[in-house]
Design a protein around this motif. Sequence first.
Motif, PDB file in Angstrom:
ATOM      1  N   TYR A 108       0.878  -1.183   0.000  1.00  0.00           N
ATOM      2  CA  TYR A 108       0.000   0.000   0.000  1.00  0.00           C
ATOM      3  C   TYR A 108       0.907   1.222   0.000  1.00  0.00           C
ATOM      4  O   TYR A 108       1.728   1.395   0.911  1.00  0.00           O
ATOM      5  CB  TYR A 108      -0.907  -0.038   1.235  1.00  0.00           C
ATOM      6  CG  TYR A 108      -1.905   1.098   1.309  1.00  0.00           C
ATOM      7  CD1 TYR A 108      -2.742   1.402   0.244  1.00  0.00           C
ATOM      8  CD2 TYR A 108      -2.038   1.846   2.472  1.00  0.00           C
ATOM      9  CE1 TYR A 108      -3.675   2.432   0.320  1.00  0.00           C
ATOM     10  CE2 TYR A 108      -2.972   2.870   2.564  1.00  0.00           C
ATOM     11  CZ  TYR A 108      -3.787   3.162   1.486  1.00  0.00           C
ATOM     12  OH  TYR A 108      -4.703   4.173   1.572  1.00  0.00           O
ATOM     13  N   CYS A 109       0.795   2.041  -1.049  1.00  0.00           N
ATOM     14  CA  CYS A 109       1.715   3.173  -1.202  1.00  0.00           C
ATOM     15  C   CYS A 109       1.286   4.350  -0.325  1.00  0.00           C
ATOM     16  O   CYS A 109       0.152   4.830  -0.434  1.00  0.00           O
ATOM     17  CB  CYS A 109       1.771   3.594  -2.670  1.00  0.00           C
ATOM     18  SG  CYS A 109       2.959   4.922  -2.956  1.00  0.00           S
ATOM     19  N   LEU A 110       2.188   4.792   0.529  1.00  0.00           N
ATOM     20  CA  LEU A 110       1.902   5.884   1.466  1.00  0.00           C
ATOM     21  C   LEU A 110       2.354   7.236   0.929  1.00  0.00           C
ATOM     22  O   LEU A 110       1.737   8.261   1.219  1.00  0.00           O
ATOM     23  CB  LEU A 110       2.585   5.605   2.806  1.00  0.00           C
ATOM     24  CG  LEU A 110       2.248   4.256   3.459  1.00  0.00           C
ATOM     25  CD1 LEU A 110       3.040   4.095   4.750  1.00  0.00           C
ATOM     26  CD2 LEU A 110       0.759   4.123   3.730  1.00  0.00           C
ATOM     27  N   PHE A 157       3.669   0.274   2.564  1.00  0.00           N
ATOM     28  CA  PHE A 157       3.412  -0.640   3.685  1.00  0.00           C
ATOM     29  C   PHE A 157       3.120  -2.002   3.054  1.00  0.00           C
ATOM     30  O   PHE A 157       2.269  -2.104   2.171  1.00  0.00           O
ATOM     31  CB  PHE A 157       2.208  -0.143   4.496  1.00  0.00           C
ATOM     32  CG  PHE A 157       1.900  -0.981   5.699  1.00  0.00           C
ATOM     33  CD1 PHE A 157       2.621  -0.817   6.876  1.00  0.00           C
ATOM     34  CD2 PHE A 157       0.888  -1.935   5.676  1.00  0.00           C
ATOM     35  CE1 PHE A 157       2.342  -1.591   8.003  1.00  0.00           C
ATOM     36  CE2 PHE A 157       0.606  -2.714   6.792  1.00  0.00           C
ATOM     37  CZ  PHE A 157       1.331  -2.542   7.958  1.00  0.00           C
TER      38      PHE A 157
ATOM     39  N   LEU B  19      -6.095   7.798   1.695  1.00  0.00           N
ATOM     40  CA  LEU B  19      -5.245   7.660   2.890  1.00  0.00           C
ATOM     41  C   LEU B  19      -5.856   8.308   4.137  1.00  0.00           C
ATOM     42  O   LEU B  19      -5.385   8.056   5.250  1.00  0.00           O
ATOM     43  CB  LEU B  19      -3.864   8.259   2.625  1.00  0.00           C
ATOM     44  CG  LEU B  19      -2.910   7.315   1.887  1.00  0.00           C
ATOM     45  CD1 LEU B  19      -1.848   8.085   1.136  1.00  0.00           C
ATOM     46  CD2 LEU B  19      -2.253   6.355   2.882  1.00  0.00           C
ATOM     47  N   TYR B 108      -3.276  -1.534   9.618  1.00  0.00           N
ATOM     48  CA  TYR B 108      -2.440  -0.326   9.687  1.00  0.00           C
ATOM     49  C   TYR B 108      -3.391   0.863   9.761  1.00  0.00           C
ATOM     50  O   TYR B 108      -4.216   1.059   8.858  1.00  0.00           O
ATOM     51  CB  TYR B 108      -1.539  -0.258   8.456  1.00  0.00           C
ATOM     52  CG  TYR B 108      -0.575   0.900   8.439  1.00  0.00           C
ATOM     53  CD1 TYR B 108       0.258   1.163   9.522  1.00  0.00           C
ATOM     54  CD2 TYR B 108      -0.486   1.724   7.330  1.00  0.00           C
ATOM     55  CE1 TYR B 108       1.153   2.221   9.499  1.00  0.00           C
ATOM     56  CE2 TYR B 108       0.414   2.785   7.297  1.00  0.00           C
ATOM     57  CZ  TYR B 108       1.231   3.019   8.379  1.00  0.00           C
ATOM     58  OH  TYR B 108       2.119   4.065   8.354  1.00  0.00           O
ATOM     59  N   PHE B 157      -6.119  -0.022   7.137  1.00  0.00           N
ATOM     60  CA  PHE B 157      -5.837  -0.864   5.961  1.00  0.00           C
ATOM     61  C   PHE B 157      -5.508  -2.252   6.501  1.00  0.00           C
ATOM     62  O   PHE B 157      -4.644  -2.382   7.375  1.00  0.00           O
ATOM     63  CB  PHE B 157      -4.651  -0.282   5.188  1.00  0.00           C
ATOM     64  CG  PHE B 157      -4.321  -1.027   3.928  1.00  0.00           C
ATOM     65  CD1 PHE B 157      -5.039  -0.811   2.765  1.00  0.00           C
ATOM     66  CD2 PHE B 157      -3.283  -1.950   3.898  1.00  0.00           C
ATOM     67  CE1 PHE B 157      -4.736  -1.495   1.591  1.00  0.00           C
ATOM     68  CE2 PHE B 157      -2.977  -2.649   2.726  1.00  0.00           C
ATOM     69  CZ  PHE B 157      -3.705  -2.417   1.571  1.00  0.00           C
TER      70      PHE B 157
END
Lengths: 197, 197
Positions: A108-110, A157, B19, B108, B157
């Motif tokens: 999962y791109c933060l 993540f 996000l 998360y 997530f």
Amino acid sequence: MGNAEKFDWVRGFTCDFDLINGLSKTAESTKRYLSQMKGMYADDAAFDKMLEGGNDPLVYEFYEMGAPELPGDLAFGTSITYPGKVGDEYFMTKGHFHTILDTGEVYYCLSGHGYMLLESPEGDWSLQEMTAGEAVYVPKRYAHRSINIGDTPLVTFFVFRGDAGHDYGTIETKGYRNLVVEKDGKAVAVPNPKWGE
Amino acid sequence: MGNAEKFDWVRGFTCDFDLINGLSKTAESTKRYLSQMKGMYADDAAFDKMLEGGNDPLVYEFYEMGAPELPGDLAFGTSITYPGKVGDEYFMTKGHFHTILDTGEVYYCLSGHGYMLLESPEGDWSLQEMTAGEAVYVPKRYAHRSINIGDTPLVTFFVFRGDAGHDYGTIETKGYRNLVVEKDGKAVAVPNPKWGE
Ligand SMILES: [Mn+2]
Ligand SMILES: [Mn+2]
């Protein structure tokens, strides 16, 4: 104290990972410097030049939390690939297959901008674009490598099965079939001249 | 088109999840309204009163992406528990054990403030605090429920094994041993008067 001893995998625990830079105040990261990636970039001259004078840039870091290596547990953490290039090739992780090939992974791109390069043993491949808020499914059987094509750290993540294992050797020996390079200001995939060497 | 058909679980794919609020523009969420949680909160009178006049607040939503139900695949998505209370008891998810009890899960936390309530069949339990940037490891064998103790959505997530399965029945029948309620302006765990009924 190593990460594995810090956490209670039997009764549960929490661990912090910064939502922007990916870094943890609690866990310790594993760091990969450019010198540890000899031969993995196409342009060996540019690679050697970057290491001159004792320089050795940090290319990426990630967290090995010490999850039990069992099929019912999950390993997780963040991976941070820094911005940079070796010649015209973008900074990237080594990439790997899972030792248990039939296990997938979720990223999962933060923050940041890049690609997940996927490649199966049979040569099927794709680039999955990552920007903040985009999740990537890495399917079973596919090698995976993060590539940072932006100007800021590419932070993800990740979660995978505790017993999946890492096969780095196949990629270190054969490489990926394609590279991602900057060409006329854009990120493009080109055939890897070193592939299969 | 259902979520499962939207995504390529064999060759890989990406999917967006905001996000901050956790919502996807691509996938469709599963919604749980208060009326679907009859008997799960301690205060039945307060519960009934909240449903008066045709009201039915959205308590939580989450994504079922249609991952293959196989041990090498991973299910993932976001879970969003909205702020609110039934009497003095905070809004929460139903909670569940995994059908394959020996499989864990990773959450998360992206935003909000709450707890993950963990409880084993033998009665060992804990509250794992969640704030933005905190990852929670839900170990094998532990039922898990998200509880929102803040004023904004609690967004996480999550990732678990594709074949883990959900056992909601045990919790619906027996409940958890503890509740989380507001007392003197603070979130505290108290014994569940309905437990084991
Ligand atoms: Mn992996
Ligand atoms: Mn679960």
